[in-house]
Design an enzyme around this catalytic site. Structure first.
Site, mmCIF file in Angstrom:
data_model
loop_
_atom_site.group_PDB
_atom_site.id
_atom_site.type_symbol
_atom_site.label_atom_id
_atom_site.label_comp_id
_atom_site.label_asym_id
_atom_site.label_seq_id
_atom_site.Cartn_x
_atom_site.Cartn_y
_atom_site.Cartn_z
ATOM 1 N N GLU B 50 10.456 -3.930 4.091
ATOM 2 C CA GLU B 50 11.419 -3.918 2.982
ATOM 3 C C GLU B 50 10.907 -3.133 1.776
ATOM 4 O O GLU B 50 11.672 -2.481 1.079
ATOM 5 C CB GLU B 50 11.774 -5.341 2.553
ATOM 6 N N PHE B 112 15.391 -22.976 4.786
ATOM 7 C CA PHE B 112 14.665 -21.932 5.500
ATOM 8 C C PHE B 112 14.977 -20.568 4.879
ATOM 9 O O PHE B 112 16.135 -20.222 4.678
ATOM 10 C CB PHE B 112 15.070 -21.938 6.976
ATOM 11 N N GLN B 113 13.946 -19.832 4.540
ATOM 12 C CA GLN B 113 14.049 -18.500 3.933
ATOM 13 C C GLN B 113 14.816 -18.497 2.614
ATOM 14 O O GLN B 113 15.468 -17.522 2.267
ATOM 15 C CB GLN B 113 14.648 -17.490 4.922
ATOM 16 N N LYS B 162 25.132 -16.270 2.171
ATOM 17 C CA LYS B 162 25.726 -15.939 3.465
ATOM 18 C C LYS B 162 27.192 -16.375 3.555
ATOM 19 O O LYS B 162 28.021 -15.660 4.116
ATOM 20 C CB LYS B 162 24.918 -16.612 4.578
ATOM 21 N N MET B 474 -10.060 6.741 -6.762
ATOM 22 C CA MET B 474 -9.872 6.570 -8.201
ATOM 23 C C MET B 474 -10.678 5.386 -8.721
ATOM 24 O O MET B 474 -11.253 5.437 -9.807
ATOM 25 C CB MET B 474 -8.387 6.391 -8.526
HETATM 26 C C1 LIG Z 1 -0.834 -1.673 -4.418
HETATM 27 C C2 LIG Z 1 -2.004 -1.228 -5.215
HETATM 28 N N1 LIG Z 1 -3.194 -1.862 -5.081
HETATM 29 C C3 LIG Z 1 -4.245 -1.453 -5.803
HETATM 30 C C4 LIG Z 1 -4.159 -0.421 -6.679
HETATM 31 C C5 LIG Z 1 -5.375 0.009 -7.498
HETATM 32 N N2 LIG Z 1 -5.765 1.393 -7.157
HETATM 33 C C6 LIG Z 1 -5.397 2.459 -7.899
HETATM 34 S S1 LIG Z 1 -5.939 3.917 -7.274
HETATM 35 C C7 LIG Z 1 -6.714 3.136 -5.997
HETATM 36 C C8 LIG Z 1 -7.469 3.931 -4.971
HETATM 37 C C9 LIG Z 1 -6.601 4.768 -4.123
HETATM 38 O O1 LIG Z 1 -7.345 5.285 -3.057
HETATM 39 P P1 LIG Z 1 -6.793 6.387 -2.098
HETATM 40 O O2 LIG Z 1 -5.398 6.077 -1.701
HETATM 41 O O3 LIG Z 1 -7.749 6.600 -0.995
HETATM 42 O O4 LIG Z 1 -6.689 7.666 -3.041
HETATM 43 P P2 LIG Z 1 -7.822 8.504 -3.791
HETATM 44 O O5 LIG Z 1 -7.993 7.901 -5.144
HETATM 45 O O6 LIG Z 1 -9.063 8.435 -2.969
HETATM 46 O O7 LIG Z 1 -7.242 9.877 -3.879
HETATM 47 C C10 LIG Z 1 -6.542 1.750 -6.083
HETATM 48 C C11 LIG Z 1 -7.131 0.783 -5.141
HETATM 49 C C12 LIG Z 1 -2.893 0.195 -6.810
HETATM 50 N N3 LIG Z 1 -2.676 1.199 -7.660
HETATM 51 N N4 LIG Z 1 -1.847 -0.204 -6.055
#
Ligand SMILES: Cc1ncc(C[n+]2csc(CCOP(=O)(O)OP(=O)(O)O)c2C)c(N)n1
Lengths: 156, 565
Positions: B50, B112-113, B162, B474
């Site tokens: 979703e 439920f749900q 529903k 990052m």
């Molecule tokens: C759903 C979610 N969980 C955690 C984060 C925190 N977060 C921001 S950037 C990042 C790393 C992303 O890694 P990757 O997709 O490998 O990209 P890169 O930075 O290596 O290009 C994280 C964990 C987020 N933005 N979104």
């Protein structure tokens, strides 16, 4: 920044979720609520909410703008030119000095509204600042219960 | 016409000219899906989660400028969608999301749900409805589309029990919307606009600060004309990329945390900020008290609550950017002389020459920035670009040569990993004539990888380019810079075989570790027009620079020249 107390009057369409939208806005954005009253406006599809809040000028401005952004909100006003009243119900033991209590209530636009076997109930309706004075003054008569109604206000 | 609530939903979608719906069925929404089975008015795209349905609708809405539509069931279906709603809310994307709910008689019984869906979505939608009577459905659906698209756009959620979808009532779809409490201000105040143009004419170092609102209001054409006419330089926010062409001589590039030196210095030195559809996000302003310290501020925005929220506006103008800028153009013809700003342009140019946006090439390993530039060279305007969240996202915003609005789709406000691929599906559906590229990370891609199935099934050939650094890059960068290289839980040395993964779903996978291999893989994927993953091994420890440390001032940047390794 200087915090100030402000009364905000909100006119909102009568729908089940309107109140939770407004209270949700305050909690989600961390705004203060000192008091909140709500009742339908007679012969209309709207209700009026009166919110007393405290915040800096910028915060108050955000509150009014954010309130206005809610879809069911028709009008928001936060003029400082409001007539404000608050109602308070207080319960005293019947053994206290009823004469003095009655005189005190009179002085704050109120009276004894109920006399039971053990307790009496006093109602007053006055400006919030005077309500505070009343609450200080009655302390010596050992109030058993104090119920504040929250501020209602109308533009002058 | 006497029809069921479920049929009303279908009729309303057709009346709103909806051609594509993203969704996932379940018990509470089955009456509506039963009608979907019978009709041919629009295409339903079954995503495999979703959250992905909402992101796909977002991508579709972004690229087409239409309202995106998604459908989901109650309970877990709805809660899975919440991240998508929040994402759309933060980035002002117009969506109508319809969810099933347990029958009215069961609401409040922990059935439920059952979940209090409108209670949850209140915090992350522009507006929401719980429909308690099918008689209200036509009006509510009409209102939902109107509210989603008008004013500051956003997601609207309609929760339908529903039994309400089964209820039979007379159906007349309203022609007009009448919500007495909702009248967004579209036209800017004439006097304020006049005063703002006078301020521009008098300024010495004015600067356009273009935000996502320019794209949302379809005002890019007017803004391009205005920038050209006045000769005033412009910076774009992350959300506004593509407003000006990358090669527009007056575009200084992106500003903010990972903005260019020139953009951030221009913002620090300007004497008049002309903010159009921008909301002074903290990732843009850095330390507020130091932001555009010497400048007056013109702020044009459709959302009154955005104006003077963080930075006081001297010329607040509530209105639709498109119309306001059109009016400004007329007034500026007489008053504004571009020659006046030539010395300022020289200063800006000097900033740019001092520290241009660039990266250091490496002969052994592919630099992630190279990949982005290379895709730009090879595909340029022919591609629409989505990203996930992380370093790859910032590099794409910095280095891709954007040529047009709505070419760029990325999760700005919420920063949702897992956004990119499903959004790219929606982008592809909305613009089949363009190549749909999703730049992603080895972390992000796994968050909605199941959409490979949707893409293959629906023949939506999205090309995912993984800038694979074996890190949550990052976060690793912040750990390197601010946590003394303690890389807690960001090492992704353990990885699936992305090539096999793509192929197991019926897509095509490419493993790339040289520039030649990259070119060949991209060419092949584009020619074959397939759902693809190109897994590019890139330099592991590259940082996104320049960088304004969180809460720092824009003029205090960590630059490439003095980077740590
Ligand atoms: C759903 C979610 N969980 C955690 C984060 C925190 N977060 C921001 S950037 C990042 C790393 C992303 O890694 P990757 O997709 O490998 O990209 P890169 O930075 O290596 O290009 C994280 C964990 C987020 N933005 N979104």
């Amino acid at each position: 920044m200087q915090e100030e107390r402000r009364v905000i009057s909100v006119i909102v369409a009568n729908e089940a979720s309107a109140l939770s939208r407004i209270s949700g806005l305050f909690s989600a954005r961390g705004y203060n609520v000192v008091s909140l009253t709500v009742a339908p406006i007679p012969e209309s599809d709207y209700s009026r909410l009166t919110i007393v809040t405290v915040g800096s000028v910028r915060v108050i401005e955000q509150i009014t703008k954010q309130l206005h952004k809610l879809i069911p909100v028709l009008r928001v006003s936060d003029t400082q030119e409001m007539i404000e009243k608050e109602m308070v119900l207080t319960k005293f033991p019947i053994t206290e000095d009823l004469n003095n209590i009655s005189v005190l209530a009179n002085a704050y636009n109120g009276k004894i509204v109920n006399v039971g076997t053990d307790t009496i109930i006093v109602m007053i309706a006055d400006e919030p600042k005077r309500v505070e004075h009343f609450l200080t003054a009655i302390r010596r008569y050992h109030p058993l219960e104090i119920v504040r109604g929250g501020t209602v206000a109308v533009d002058r | 016409m006497q029809i069921s609530g479920a049929q009303m939903v279908i009729e309303a979608l057709i009346a709103e000219n909806v051609t594509t719906v993203f969704g996932y069925p379940g018990g509470a929404i089955m009456n509506v899906y039963d009608e979907i089975y019978k009709q041919e008015g629009f295409e339903h795209i079954l995503t495999r989660h979703e959250q992905a349905a909402i992101h796909a609708a977002e991508g579709y809405a972004k690229v087409t400028g239409k309202v995106g539509v998604a459908m989901i069931t109650s309970g877990p279906g709805f809660t899975n969608a919440v991240t998508g709603l929040a994402d759309a809310y933060m980035d002002s994307i117009p969506l109508v999301v319809i969810s099933g709910q347990v029958p009215m008689s069961l609401i409040g019984t922990d059935a439920f749900q059952e979940i209090d869906a409108v209670g949850i979505s209140r915090a992350c939608t522009k507006h929401n409805y719980l429909v308690t009577d099918a008689k209200d459905l036509p009006r509510i659906l009409k209102e939902a589309f109107y509210i989603a698209a008008s004013g500051r756009p956003g997601p609207v959620h309609v929760d339908i029990p529903k039994d309400v979808t089964a209820q039979i009532e007379e159906f007349v779809y309203p022609e007009n919307v009448d919500i007495p409490t909702y009248k967004p201000t579209v036209k800017g105040n004439k006097r304020q606009i006049k005063k703002a143009v006078e301020a521009i004419a008098e300024a010495k170092r004015p600067l356009f600060y273009l935000g996502g609102g320019v794209i949302n209001s379809n005002a890019a054409e007017e803004v391009r004309a205005f920038v050209k006419q006045t000769g005033i330089p412009a910076v774009e926010t992350f959300m506004a990329r593509g407003t000006l062409r990358y090669d527009d001589p007056l575009l200084i590039s992106m500003l903010g945390m990972h903005g260019s030196y020139a953009a951030n210095m221009a913002m620090s030195e300007t004497d008049l900020v002309i903010a159009l559809g921008a909301r002074f996000d903290d990732r843009v302003t850095g330390k507020l008290s130091e932001f555009a310290k010497h400048a007056g501020i013109i702020h044009v925005d459709i959302d009154p609550a955005s104006i003077s929220k963080l930075v006081n506006a001297d010329y607040p103008i509530v209105g639709d950017v498109k119309g306001v800028v059109a009016e400004m153009i007329e007034l500026a013809k007489e008053q504004v002389d571009p020659k006046r700003y030539l010395p300022w342009l020289e200063t800006v140019d000097h900033f740019d020459k001092l520290h241009p946006l660039r990266y250091i090439e490496d002969t052994d390993r592919i630099k992630p920035q190279w990949v982005i530039e290379r895709v730009g060279e090879l595909l340029g305007d022919d591609a629409n670009i989505s990203t996930d969240v992380g370093q790859h996202q910032m590099w794409t915003a910095q280095f891709y040569p954007f040529t047009r609005p709505r070419q760029w789709v990325s999760s700005g406000g919420l920063g949702t990993m897992g956004f990119g691929f499903p959004a790219a599906l929606g982008v592809k559906r909305g613009a089949m004539d363009k190549i749909s590229i999703n730049f992603t990370g080895d972390g992000s891609i796994l968050m909605n990888i199941q959409e490979l199935m949707t893409a293959v099934e629906k023949k939506l050939p999205v090309i995912n380019i993984i800038l694979n650094n074996n890190y949550l890059g990052m976060v690793r960068q912040w750990q390197t810079l601010f946590y003394n290289k303690r890389h807690s839980e960001t090492d992704l040395s353990m990885q699936p075989d992305f090539v096999m993964l793509a192929e197991s779903f019926g897509g095509v996978g490419y493993r790339v570790s040289t520039k030649e291999e990259f070119d060949a893989a991209l060419k092949d994927a584009v020619e074959k027009n397939v759902v693809a993953i190109i897994d590019v091994k890139v330099e592991r420890l590259e940082n996104v620079l320049p960088m304004v440390p969180s809460g720092g001032s824009l003029f205090n940047m960590m630059l490439l020249e003095n980077k740590e390794s």
